[in-house]
Structures are given as C-alpha cells and as structure tokens.
Design a protein around this motif. Structure first.
Motif, PDB file in Angstrom:
ATOM      1  N   SER A 119      -5.340  -1.063   5.978  1.00  0.00           N
ATOM      2  CA  SER A 119      -6.199  -2.875   5.392  1.00  0.00           C
ATOM      3  C   SER A 119      -6.826  -2.743   3.809  1.00  0.00           C
ATOM      4  O   SER A 119      -6.312  -3.338   3.218  1.00  0.00           O
ATOM      5  N   ILE A 120      -7.373  -1.768   3.465  1.00  0.00           N
ATOM      6  CA  ILE A 120      -8.281  -1.600   2.563  1.00  0.00           C
ATOM      7  C   ILE A 120      -6.856  -0.751   1.236  1.00  0.00           C
ATOM      8  O   ILE A 120      -7.412  -1.694   0.653  1.00  0.00           O
ATOM      9  N   GLN A 121      -6.057  -0.672   2.160  1.00  0.00           N
ATOM     10  CA  GLN A 121      -5.378   0.723   0.873  1.00  0.00           C
ATOM     11  C   GLN A 121      -4.311  -1.282   0.737  1.00  0.00           C
ATOM     12  O   GLN A 121      -3.642  -1.072  -0.539  1.00  0.00           O
ATOM     13  N   GLU A 145      -7.082 -12.309   3.860  1.00  0.00           N
ATOM     14  CA  GLU A 145      -6.952 -13.030   5.725  1.00  0.00           C
ATOM     15  C   GLU A 145      -5.949 -12.523   6.103  1.00  0.00           C
ATOM     16  O   GLU A 145      -4.618 -12.790   5.487  1.00  0.00           O
ATOM     17  N   ASN A 146      -4.873 -11.947   7.144  1.00  0.00           N
ATOM     18  CA  ASN A 146      -4.064 -11.394   7.643  1.00  0.00           C
ATOM     19  C   ASN A 146      -2.626 -10.796   6.802  1.00  0.00           C
ATOM     20  O   ASN A 146      -1.913 -11.292   6.737  1.00  0.00           O
ATOM     21  N   LEU A 147      -3.777  -9.560   5.337  1.00  0.00           N
ATOM     22  CA  LEU A 147      -2.949  -8.571   5.432  1.00  0.00           C
ATOM     23  C   LEU A 147      -1.048  -8.577   5.936  1.00  0.00           C
ATOM     24  O   LEU A 147      -1.359  -7.910   6.986  1.00  0.00           O
ATOM     25  N   ARG A 170     -17.653  -7.700   9.356  1.00  0.00           N
ATOM     26  CA  ARG A 170     -18.023  -7.220  10.775  1.00  0.00           C
ATOM     27  C   ARG A 170     -17.791  -8.370  11.782  1.00  0.00           C
ATOM     28  O   ARG A 170     -18.556  -9.100  12.012  1.00  0.00           O
ATOM     29  N   PRO A 171     -16.318  -9.126  12.501  1.00  0.00           N
ATOM     30  CA  PRO A 171     -16.458 -10.207  12.931  1.00  0.00           C
ATOM     31  C   PRO A 171     -17.071 -10.084  13.561  1.00  0.00           C
ATOM     32  O   PRO A 171     -17.981  -8.733  15.108  1.00  0.00           O
ATOM     33  N   TYR A 172     -18.015 -11.154  14.529  1.00  0.00           N
ATOM     34  CA  TYR A 172     -18.141 -12.003  13.763  1.00  0.00           C
ATOM     35  C   TYR A 172     -20.037 -12.623  13.238  1.00  0.00           C
ATOM     36  O   TYR A 172     -19.936 -13.260  12.825  1.00  0.00           O
TER      37      TYR A 172
END
Ligand SMILES: C[S@@+](CC[C@H](N)C(=O)[O-])C[C@H]1O[C@@H](n2cnc3c(N)ncnc32)[C@H](O)[C@@H]1O
Length: 205
Positions: free
Chosen positions: A94-96, A173-175, A145-147
């Motif tokens: 997700s970072i990429q 959000e949600n990528l 860190r959720p949540y």
C-alpha cells in the motif's frame, strides 16, 4: 490489491489446496478460491489457525497464506507466528501505491508503520523522527494503527512534537479498491472523521 497481485502469488494460490488469511485479503482473491479449503483467521485466533496450517504442510499439503500488499512490510508479527518453512512471494505494498499516487520516490522518503510500535516511548520516538524528516523537507509515508492511532491523533501528536501546523498531509483510504478516496489538508486542518482501517498517510508532499 487483487488487480496488482503478481503472477507468482496468483500461481501459488491456484496451486494450494488450503488458502488462509484475514477476511480482507481473502476477499480480494475470492475469484481464485473455488474448490479450496479456505481458513479465515482473526487477530485473536491467527496463531492457532496458522499452527493448524503448518500441521497440514508437515503432512504434505500445499498451503498459501494471503496477506495484503508486501509480506515484508508491516507484517512481522504475523510472519513470526508461522512455525514451519515457508516462501515469501513479494507483493505491491500500500506504501508503494500511495507513493505512486502522489509521485514520491521511495528512496527519498521516510517510510514507517505504526502497527508494530508497541510501547508509548517507541511510538513517541518514531513520531519525533517523522518531525525531523518534515523539518528536513523529506516526504513521509506512514501506516497508522487501526483504530487507536488514526490520522487525526497522529496529526495532533506531530504538531505537539514540533511539526509546523501548515505541513501538508494526504490521507489515502482503500487504495486500489472501488471505494478509494483521498483527503488533502494540512496537519492543523485535517478533517476530523472516522478514517478507514485501510489508510496510508503521506506527509510533507
Ligand atoms: C498489517 S499492515 C500490512 C501492510 C501491507 N503488508 C502492505 O504492504 O501494504 C495493514 C495496513 O496496511 C495499510 N493498507 C493495506 N491495504 C491498504 C489499502 N488498500 N489502502 C490503504 N491502506 C492499506 C493500512 O494502513 C492497514 O492498516
């Protein structure tokens, strides 16, 4: 990130008799699961379920554990629970994806996760390092860190540790999912709301 899955990962899932994972990653590969034994685990029962999977591996069954993004980023706690030999197939983090969305070079960025920050002192140290990066004009890519440690609290902590209030922040959000969204603001003006557990913060871009 079903559409960004690499061919090797797809092959490993198709070749496995047993496929396991948390509900979200299993949902993204649901089109590959027909005829498989599917084991969904939760944070509470993951250790026990992973031990069951390793028993099956020792009996000669082929098993795949599906994680989100790259297994070598922010997944150490889960990998440490696997008590048998396994191969890691790299994935797209997700970072990429967040870096690609805003055109940040990973080699120029400060990349970190707060998932495994544990005690308050370690967390504080990580956030003070983020403030140093901001002051040196370095972009920061960060997993909340959720949540208990979400974007609003992180923004407030960074300001309290000395980050300028006008530092830019983007919350992705949600990528790659149908409900992907982006919020652009400054640390001081970040809208107060409930952000998704699938969130990446990009700071100072
Ligand atoms: C346990 S970490 C795993 C990270 C994963 N290995 C990776 O490389 O992206 C879980 C966190 O990854 C981030 N994440 C995973 N998938 C995401 C997505 N589709 N969109 C935004 N963030 C995501 C969120 O911050 C989430 O809380």
């Amino acid at each position: 990130m079903g559409f960004l899955m690499c061919g090797f990962a797809k092959r490993a899932i198709l070749d496995a008799k047993v496929v396991a994972g948390y509900a979200h990653p299993l949902r993204t590969v649901r089109h590959l699961l027909s005829g498989k034994v599917v084991l969904t685990f939760t944070i509470k029962d993951s250790k026990q379920k992973i031990e069951q999977i390793c028993q099956r591996v020792k009996q000669g069954e082929s098993c795949a554990i599906v994680l989100t993004g790259d297994a070598c980023f922010s997944e150490k706690e889960l990998l440490q629970k696997i008590p048998c030999d396994f191969e890691i197939i790299p994935g797209i983090s997700s970072i990429q994806v967040a870096a690609a969305r805003c055109g940040v070079s990973l080699d120029k960025a400060h990349v970190l996760t707060l998932h495994e920050s544990g005690e308050r002192e370690l967390l504080e140290q990580k956030l003070r390092e983020v403030v140093d990066s901001i002051k040196r004009s370095k972009p920061v890519l960060l997993l909340p860190r959720p949540y208990d440690l979400m974007p609003n609290e992180i923004a407030s902590l960074l300001i309290s540790f000395g980050a300028p209030k006008h530092t830019t922040v983007r919350v992705y959000e949600n990528l790659t999912l149908e409900n992907e969204t982006q919020t652009q603001a400054t640390l001081a003006s970040l809208p107060r709301k409930t952000y998704s557990d699938l969130t990446v913060m990009v700071i100072n871009v």
